[in-house]
Design a protein around this motif. Structure first.
Motif, short mmCIF file in Angstrom:
data_model
loop_
_atom_site.label_atom_id
_atom_site.label_comp_id
_atom_site.label_asym_id
_atom_site.label_seq_id
_atom_site.Cartn_x
_atom_site.Cartn_y
_atom_site.Cartn_z
N HIS A 1 0.84 -1.20 0.00
CA HIS A 1 0.00 0.00 0.00
C HIS A 1 0.88 1.25 0.00
O HIS A 1 0.54 2.26 -0.59
CB HIS A 1 -0.88 0.01 1.25
CG HIS A 1 -2.12 -0.79 1.07
ND1 HIS A 1 -2.75 -1.43 2.10
CD2 HIS A 1 -2.85 -1.05 -0.03
CE1 HIS A 1 -3.82 -2.04 1.65
NE2 HIS A 1 -3.90 -1.84 0.36
N ASN A 2 1.99 1.11 0.71
CA ASN A 2 2.87 2.26 0.84
C ASN A 2 3.73 2.38 -0.41
O ASN A 2 4.62 1.57 -0.66
CB ASN A 2 3.75 2.09 2.09
CG ASN A 2 4.50 3.36 2.41
OD1 ASN A 2 4.96 4.05 1.50
ND2 ASN A 2 4.61 3.66 3.69
N LEU A 3 3.46 3.43 -1.19
CA LEU A 3 4.15 3.55 -2.47
C LEU A 3 5.64 3.84 -2.29
O LEU A 3 6.44 3.54 -3.17
CB LEU A 3 3.49 4.65 -3.31
CG LEU A 3 2.05 4.32 -3.69
CD1 LEU A 3 1.40 5.50 -4.38
CD2 LEU A 3 2.00 3.11 -4.59
N TYR A 4 5.98 4.41 -1.16
CA TYR A 4 7.40 4.65 -0.91
C TYR A 4 8.16 3.32 -0.86
O TYR A 4 9.27 3.22 -1.39
CB TYR A 4 7.57 5.42 0.40
CG TYR A 4 9.00 5.46 0.86
CD1 TYR A 4 9.94 6.25 0.16
CD2 TYR A 4 9.43 4.72 1.95
CE1 TYR A 4 11.25 6.28 0.56
CE2 TYR A 4 10.75 4.75 2.35
CZ TYR A 4 11.66 5.53 1.66
OH TYR A 4 12.97 5.56 2.03
N SER B 1 5.37 12.14 -8.17
CA SER B 1 5.67 10.91 -7.42
C SER B 1 4.82 9.78 -7.97
O SER B 1 3.88 10.02 -8.75
CB SER B 1 5.36 11.12 -5.95
OG SER B 1 3.96 11.24 -5.79
N GLU C 1 2.83 8.26 -6.33
CA GLU C 1 1.49 8.46 -5.78
C GLU C 1 0.68 9.44 -6.62
O GLU C 1 -0.52 9.28 -6.79
CB GLU C 1 1.59 8.95 -4.34
CG GLU C 1 0.21 9.09 -3.71
CD GLU C 1 0.27 9.12 -2.21
OE1 GLU C 1 1.37 8.89 -1.67
OE2 GLU C 1 -0.76 9.36 -1.60
N ASP C 2 1.37 10.47 -7.13
CA ASP C 2 0.66 11.40 -8.01
C ASP C 2 0.13 10.66 -9.23
O ASP C 2 -1.01 10.86 -9.65
CB ASP C 2 1.61 12.52 -8.46
CG ASP C 2 2.05 13.38 -7.30
OD1 ASP C 2 1.22 13.60 -6.39
OD2 ASP C 2 3.21 13.81 -7.29
N PHE D 1 -0.43 7.55 -9.42
CA PHE D 1 -1.47 6.64 -8.93
C PHE D 1 -2.79 7.38 -8.81
O PHE D 1 -3.84 6.89 -9.24
CB PHE D 1 -1.03 6.08 -7.57
CG PHE D 1 -2.00 5.13 -6.97
CD1 PHE D 1 -1.96 3.79 -7.28
CD2 PHE D 1 -2.98 5.57 -6.09
CE1 PHE D 1 -2.86 2.91 -6.72
CE2 PHE D 1 -3.87 4.70 -5.53
CZ PHE D 1 -3.82 3.36 -5.85
N PRO E 1 -7.18 8.39 -3.44
CA PRO E 1 -5.93 8.25 -2.72
C PRO E 1 -5.70 6.83 -2.25
O PRO E 1 -6.62 6.03 -2.16
CB PRO E 1 -6.10 9.18 -1.52
CG PRO E 1 -7.58 9.26 -1.32
CD PRO E 1 -8.19 9.12 -2.67
N MET E 2 -4.45 6.51 -1.98
CA MET E 2 -4.13 5.20 -1.43
C MET E 2 -4.75 5.08 -0.06
O MET E 2 -4.86 6.06 0.67
CB MET E 2 -2.61 5.03 -1.30
CG MET E 2 -1.89 4.91 -2.61
SD MET E 2 -2.36 3.43 -3.49
CE MET E 2 -1.41 2.22 -2.59
N ARG F 1 -3.81 7.15 3.29
CA ARG F 1 -3.02 8.32 2.92
C ARG F 1 -3.96 9.50 2.71
O ARG F 1 -5.09 9.35 2.26
CB ARG F 1 -2.27 8.07 1.61
CG ARG F 1 -1.45 6.81 1.61
CD ARG F 1 -0.05 7.06 1.98
NE ARG F 1 0.58 7.97 1.03
CZ ARG F 1 1.82 8.38 1.18
NH1 ARG F 1 2.52 7.98 2.20
NH2 ARG F 1 2.37 9.20 0.32
N GLY G 1 -5.11 12.49 0.59
CA GLY G 1 -4.98 12.76 -0.83
C GLY G 1 -4.98 14.25 -1.15
O GLY G 1 -5.12 15.10 -0.29
#
Lengths: 335, 725
Positions: free
Chosen positions: A187-190, A295, A297-298, A300, A307-308, A311, A313
């Protein structure tokens, strides 16, 4: 090492995975990301042989995923790792080593090595009495007892504290170094960005983006420019002498207060110039201009539209501020 | 040639090695499950249970060692004063309820409840009989009843030991002709007694010496009661003049057809009261008590039967509960029930273990190992089977039964575990599992125990393996046919339960909250192969994998239908067992409808599952094809039920109704026989196709078609029953 072609999986009338195709090379760390219900876990379970595809195929280490022989080459870590809590870490891992028919001496050596590497203490305590992080490490060690070629990890760092998370991610990198092929979801894109060589983004059962993280960013994301000024461009322009700046600035987006400054996000250098002109005309100053690469996430968010999980958004948050990188034009506007 | 043989040997060796390897893995899972199950119980509970087990085992062992185990709650209850030299002393010694006290030290009411005193003839010579006196209290009456039974049992043993069986058990036949439908004028039943014991103690249905016994239509014994021989005593005298079975009548031999050629004949009529020791009846040793005399044949050893009570359910039976002899093998049943008790606990523990695997997906990593679901389940089940066998063997040793009991109980244990396994795989929570295990316990305990009650009454009892245990406890032989009949359906049911559960022992069913009905359909559909165009082909396993693709789907349907036969058989047997006590006018119609429904459901429910899960194409053509295949599979499997003839179940009217196709066909012309043989095939094919056509549309249509099929089938059943008479 892994080849998935036209994979489909339906539960009753619900399609969990639709026409999914990808491949993973030997020694690669491959990430699957997506929101809840995107089909990540279903895909991983098909790879692990737990689910039978409704259509298409999945081959792992040269075997069809439904072939029991494949399981000798696979280590699987499910999203949750409830263990047999009445057993100790040692007895638990030996039990699984026996099921994989690993000779006792080899198994002992492997278990010892894995537990050492994962800093697992209390090896002879009942698993019901150890922490969640310890349990997760035991589960990871279990996935290694048969020395598999392919590791399928579903949310390996889920719910762990930062220290343990880093330890797990570091361990994953080491597995790549040892020539293992790793597929994992997060889940954590980092986590994905920091570990994976290649990534697919899934949404509603379909793959919506694929490639390296940079490729995806380039392909699906946009570079933006953050212009920091000491006056609010649009308002001040309105209050000033004309509508020109107001119109042009409004085209590139609203400004917002960040501390004692105003930030205006624009998509191009042309827009930056227009903001600069408007601000200057209003008697203000451009304090800073920063370039921001998108990123994962962007990307994504753009692709998935939400949003994930877990997280916050939306653009322009404090988190974004932390991730802003100094632009090539830093200080340029400091007039 | 040599090369081929060598290849074959290598193949066999390789296969053996693989099997051994898999067996080792299963054993490893079993070892893990055993240690896990043991570890799930805290140490204190374990120690307490062990202590209780040791105490119980010690008590039982001591009981076995001292021969006091059993249901002798009345052991040594009554003290009987009897001369050690008297033949009655042996009868007293043999009865656990009686304790012999030397007659010279016996005082009625204080040291003895009953006194048996020899009576000399007037000339003071050899003993002419005995006088039995009992305390005039309820206990005295009970003591007298027990003594009577003890003497009867003793006589029975002596007679059975007699090498001349004809002399020991003569049969008296009295022919009486009566027009059909008319009642006998004396109210007696037509026909004499064939049971020697009836003859020995009873004069019913026979022409007795002086006609009094049967003329009054009573079934009372011919024993004579004489009261008030000495004031406050009641005395009864059973006379004997040494003649064969006669009292003082003309043909007293007809009176009982009973034991021996001497004293037992005294039961024959009431004339006995006129002789023997009757005159001395009141000459007892005084005190309060009832007394009666028992004849003795001229000094020879003669054990006359003081038959006063008229049997256990006689009109004037008095005495202790121990004097009641129910027609059911009560003691054996209670002991047999002991075999069932541990099964309930085992099922509970096993169900919890299976569900525990599903809770929080704990068992998911096991499914990723190279072990197949079958191997995992086998490994998990083995420890419970081993415990079941060990406990059963222990109980068998304690209650004195043999290997037959252990072998008979094993299928029951497997069925308990199989049904619990299915329940635990289907249940969505421990709450549901509790319901499942209670239901399994109640149903299977009832199924095993209730038929066994009728062990000595009807062949229906053999539907339960526990009946074999009762046989074993009664030291009665069990034929191979009976054993297979009793254990076959149960074993097959257990295997199929495991098969059903294994169908959904997979990720997508184990760890989801699907309703039970959906899981049930999944479990059936997973055993089918595709039929028709446009349906998904999935990898085949098991028997159907060996069948060519074109007919694989139909073979799978037929095979699955055939697999339902044990369930159908058990359901039908249970229906027979439940309904056979009702009047035929009620039981037979109900039976015909219930059986039709059970069979139609068995033939079609998996077809519905196949259509619902997309394994079968939703076309009428496919529906008819799979319906015919299902009917054919059922027809073939149904023929296996001919085994009911082996145990005589078709002798029952309801048995003929239930298994009409295999009963009562002898004597019919060959063409009719062929027609009768093939008619069920046509029926099953037609009704299954009807249900399948409904099932291929939706649930409502399936329900309607099932009802229509049931009615058609019931009408056919009525025809068969009518034909068979």
């Amino acid at each position: 090492m892994i080849a998935v072609a036209g994979l489909e999986k339906t539960y009753g009338g619900f399609s969990a995975v639709v026409d999914s195709t990808f491949s993973v090379a030997e020694g690669e760390v491959f990430g699957i990301v997506g929101p809840n219900g995107a089909g990540k876990t279903t895909t991983l379970k098909v790879l692990a042989g737990l689910l039978e595809p409704t259509a298409g195929s999945a081959r792992v280490a040269g075997y069809d995923s439904t072939d029991p022989a494949m399981r000798h080459h696979l280590g699987f870590l499910p999203e949750e790792s409830p263990l047999y809590e009445e057993m100790t870490a040692n007895s638990y891992l030996r039990f699984f080593a026996d099921l994989y028919e690993v000779p006792r001496s080899v198994a002992d050596e492997r278990i010892e090595r894995a537990l050492d590497r994962l800093d697992l203490d209390h090896r002879d305590r009942r698993l019901g009495d150890v922490s969640k992080g310890m349990k997760r490490k035991v589960a990871i060690a279990r996935s290694l007892v048969n020395d598999p070629d392919v590791l399928v990890y579903d949310e390996p760092a889920s719910g762990l504290d930062p220290v343990t998370t880093n330890s797990v991610l570091e361990f994953t990198r080491e597995l790549r170094g040892a020539g293992k092929t790793v597929v994992f979801s997060a889940h954590n894109l980092y986590h994905v960005e920091s570990v994976c060589d290649r990534v697919v983004i899934m949404n509603e059962g379909r793959i919506v983006a694929r490639g390296t993280v940079d490729e995806i960013r380039r392909r699906h994301g946009e570079t933006t420019y953050h212009v920091y000024t000491d006056v609010r461009p649009a308002i001040d322009a309105k209050a000033g002498d004309g509508d020109t700046a107001d119109v042009e600035v409004a085209d590139v987006g609203d400004s917002e207060a960040v501390g004692d400054r105003y930030r205006t996000v624009v998509p191009s250098m042309d827009a930056v110039d227009r903001v600069r002109t408007a601000v200057t005309d209003a008697g203000g100053t451009v304090v800073d201009i920063r370039t921001r690469e998108p990123s994962l996430e962007d990307v994504f968010l753009d692709l998935v539209g939400r949003p994930m999980p877990g997280r916050r958004g939306g653009a322009g948050t404090e988190e974004d501020d932390r991730r802003d990188r100094p632009g090539t034009e830093t200080g340029e506007g400091a007039e | 040639m040599i090369r081929r043989a060598s290849r074959r040997i290598r193949r066999v060796v390789g296969r053996s090695r693989r099997v051994a390897r898999r067996a080792r893995l299963v054993a490893r899972v079993a070892r893990w499950e055993a240690s896990r199950a043991a570890g799930g119980v805290d140490r204190r509970t374990l120690l307490t249970a062990l202590a209780l087990l040791v105490v119980a085992g010690g008590v039982l062992s001591a009981g076995v060692a001292t021969d006091v185990v059993g249901l002798d709650v009345e052991r040594d209850v009554y003290r009987v004063g009897v001369d050690p030299g008297s033949p009655y002393a042996d009868a007293v010694e043999a009865d656990p309820a009686l304790t012999a006290v030397p007659v010279e030290r016996a005082t009625l009411g204080s040291t003895a409840d009953l006194i048996v005193r020899g009576v000399r003839a007037d000339d003071g010579g050899d003993p002419a009989g005995v006088v039995v006196r009992a305390v005039d209290t309820p206990k005295g009456e009970a003591a007298a009843a027990s003594f009577r039974e003890a003497v009867e049992a003793h006589n029975e043993r002596l007679m059975r030991a007699e090498s001349n069986g004809t002399a020991a058990f003569p049969v008296a036949v009295t022919l009486r002709y009566a027009s059909r439908g008319s009642a006998l004028d004396d109210g007696a039943t037509v026909g004499g007694t064939s049971d020697p014991s009836d003859g020995g103690t009873d004069g019913a249905g026979t022409e007795d010496a002086d006609g009094t016994a049967s003329d009054d239509g009573s079934s009372d014994s011919g024993a004579v009661e004489e009261s008030g021989s000495d004031g406050d005593d009641d005395s009864s005298v059973d006379g004997n003049d040494g003649s064969v079975g006669d009292g003082d009548g003309d043909d007293g031999g007809d009176g009982d057809g009973g034991y021996g050629d001497d004293g037992a004949g005294g039961d024959g009529g009431d004339g006995a009261s006129d002789d023997g020791a009757s005159d001395d009846g009141g000459d007892g040793d005084g005190g309060d008590g009832d007394s009666w005399a028992v004849g003795n044949d001229g000094g020879s050893v003669s054990l006359a039967v003081p038959s006063l009570g008229g049997g256990a359910f006689g009109a004037d039976s008095t005495g202790s509960p121990g004097s009641i002899t129910p027609p059911f093998p009560f003691a054996s049943l209670v002991l047999a029930f002991a075999f069932l008790v541990p099964m309930n606990f085992l099922a509970q523990a096993y169900g919890s273990s299976v569900l525990d695997e599903r809770t929080n997906r704990r068992g998911e990593p096991l499914l990723v190992t190279p072990l197949s679901p079958t191997e995992i389940v086998a490994g998990k089940t083995l420890p419970y089977v081993a415990v079941a066998v060990a406990v059963t063997a222990l109980i068998a040793v304690v209650v004195g039964s043999g290997p037959v009991s252990v072998l008979a109980v094993l299928p029951i244990a497997l069925t308990f575990l199989g049904a619990t396994f299915v329940g635990a795989v289907f249940a969505r929570s421990f709450k549901e599992l509790t319901f499942v295990t209670v239901a399994v316990s109640v149903l299977l305990t009832s199924y095993a125990f209730v038929p066994a009650i009728f062990t000595n009454v009807t062949p229906v009892a053999l539907i339960s393996p526990l009946t074999l245990v009762v046989f074993d406890l009664q030291n009665e032989p069990v034929s191979v046919g009976e054993f297979l009949f009793a254990t076959g359906p149960t074993t097959a049911t257990a295997v199929l339960c495991f098969g059903l559960g294994l169908g959904v022992y997979r990720e997508e069913d184990l760890f989801t909250q699907k309703p039970v009905t959906r899981k049930f359909l999944d479990a059936l559909a997973v055993r089918l192969a595709t039929v028709g165009e446009g349906v998904r082909e999935s990898p085949q396993t098991g028997i159907t994998a060996r069948v060519p693709g074109r007919v694989r789907g139909l073979v799978a349907v037929a095979f699955l239908t055939a697999c339902t036969i044990p369930f159908v058989f058990v359901a039908e047997l249970l229906t027979v067992a439940v309904l056979f006590a009702l009047p035929i006018t009620v039981s037979v119609p109900a039976l015909l409808i219930v059986i039709a429904f059970v069979e139609e459901l068995a033939k079609s429910v998996h077809l519905y599952a196949g259509f619902e899960r997309g394994v079968l194409a939703r076309t009428d053509r496919v529906a008819v094809a799979v319906g015919l295949a299902s009917g054919f599979g059922f027809f073939l499997a149904e023929k296996a039920t001919a085994v009911v003839q082996a145990v005589g179940l078709t002798e029952l009217y309801v048995g003929r109704a239930a298994f009409g196709s295999v009963a009562g066909v002898s004597g019919l012309p060959p063409l009719v026989l062929v027609g009768l043989f093939l008619a069920p095939l046509a029926l099953h094919g037609a009704t299954a196709s009807l249900s399948a056509v409904g099932a291929r549309r939706d649930r409502t249509y399936y329900a309607l078609a099932l009802v229509a099929g049931t009615l058609l089938h019931a009408a056919y059943n009525v025809g068969v029953v009518s034909l068979h008479g």
